[in-house]
Design an enzyme around this catalytic site. Sequence first.
Site, short mmCIF file in Angstrom:
data_model
loop_
_atom_site.label_atom_id
_atom_site.label_comp_id
_atom_site.label_asym_id
_atom_site.label_seq_id
_atom_site.Cartn_x
_atom_site.Cartn_y
_atom_site.Cartn_z
N ASP A 50 58.34 34.44 34.08
CA ASP A 50 57.03 35.01 33.76
C ASP A 50 57.00 36.52 34.00
OD1 ASP A 50 54.39 34.94 32.96
OD2 ASP A 50 53.62 34.36 34.92
N HIS B 219 60.03 40.92 26.32
CA HIS B 219 60.83 39.72 26.01
C HIS B 219 62.30 40.10 25.75
CE1 HIS B 219 57.21 37.45 26.12
NE2 HIS B 219 56.71 37.90 24.98
N LEU C 191 78.77 24.88 33.63
CA LEU C 191 77.31 24.91 33.79
C LEU C 191 76.59 24.26 32.60
CD1 LEU C 191 74.98 26.36 35.54
CD2 LEU C 191 75.04 28.08 33.73
C1 FPP Z 1 56.50 34.71 29.95
O1 FPP Z 1 56.09 36.04 30.09
C2 FPP Z 1 57.66 34.62 29.09
C3 FPP Z 1 57.71 33.97 27.91
C4 FPP Z 1 56.56 33.28 27.31
C5 FPP Z 1 58.92 33.97 27.10
C6 FPP Z 1 60.21 33.83 27.84
C7 FPP Z 1 61.24 34.39 26.97
C8 FPP Z 1 62.24 35.18 27.36
C9 FPP Z 1 62.59 35.48 28.76
C10 FPP Z 1 63.02 35.80 26.28
C11 FPP Z 1 64.44 35.50 26.32
C12 FPP Z 1 64.81 34.11 26.10
C13 FPP Z 1 65.86 33.79 25.33
C14 FPP Z 1 66.41 32.41 25.36
C15 FPP Z 1 66.47 34.76 24.45
P1 FPP Z 1 54.66 36.45 29.56
O2 FPP Z 1 54.81 37.01 28.19
O3 FPP Z 1 53.71 35.31 29.68
O4 FPP Z 1 54.28 37.58 30.58
P2 FPP Z 1 52.82 38.00 31.05
O5 FPP Z 1 52.26 36.84 31.83
O6 FPP Z 1 53.06 39.20 31.91
O7 FPP Z 1 52.02 38.31 29.82
#
Ligand code: FPP
Length: 253
Positions: free
Chosen positions: A31, A48, A142
Amino acid sequence: MRPMVKDSVAYAKEAGLDASRLPTHVAIIMDGNGRWAQAQGKHRLMGHNQGYLALKETVYAAQDLGLHCITVFCFSTENWRRSHEEVGGLMQLLVYAMRTEIEELMLRNIRVVVSGRLQELPDDVHNEFLHAARMTENNDSLIFNLAINYGGRAEVVDSVRALAELVQAGKLEPDEIDEKLIGSHLYCPGLPDPDLLIRTAGEMRLSNFLLWETAYSEIYVTSTCWPDFNEHHLVEALKEYQMRTRKFGAVVP
Ligand code: FPP
């Protein structure tokens, strides 16, 4: 390419960990990508993109340290509510990341598995991950489990639905349904439950992640936003895990 560490016991020891008491399975709620980007005046998608680099470092560090399985929350069944631009950007990033990493995943003998309602994903995303899972299915280092279009409640619903169909077909009696049977119809039935659940960016909630599987997982929350997470943060979480007493509902003398 990050050099692969051959002796994970020595590597874990060097990091200050007891290699004999590492979790088998670590799950992560990655997150804070959006907050990380917005704090720097950048577009959320930049968060991201940086999150992908943090994930890459974390997965390879998990392998070097000798973990057996890592599950990461990439896209939830609720994330479709985000802007069209953000959802599209995340889908493109998933495909790009898997295409870019597949060679190193093979070289490192890492097995890719995917959890979620994959049939609802755009075809290119669905196909890319099915291809990666097939290509790596005989790898036995893994296990890297990516939760995509994943919801903990949806997973239980899908398992119960599959069992209801067996009952309807006369192949199962309702009183044969138990925890083991529900568990064996989840998305990745062969995986052990996570021992440790890490959540970044400080929120104290599960957000519909692995609701069934985390019944007895130890939870570790760090205020670090996911794009800043690295091997050092993983080691800190593992150290904290090694200080916990796991009781599974029993009394430990
Ligand atoms: C949460 O942060 C994150 C996500 C919804 C997406 C997770 C994706 C990645 C880490 C990208 C990489 C993954 C791969 C497999 C390439 P948020 O956007 O909810 O953050 P916020 O709460 O600060 O808005």
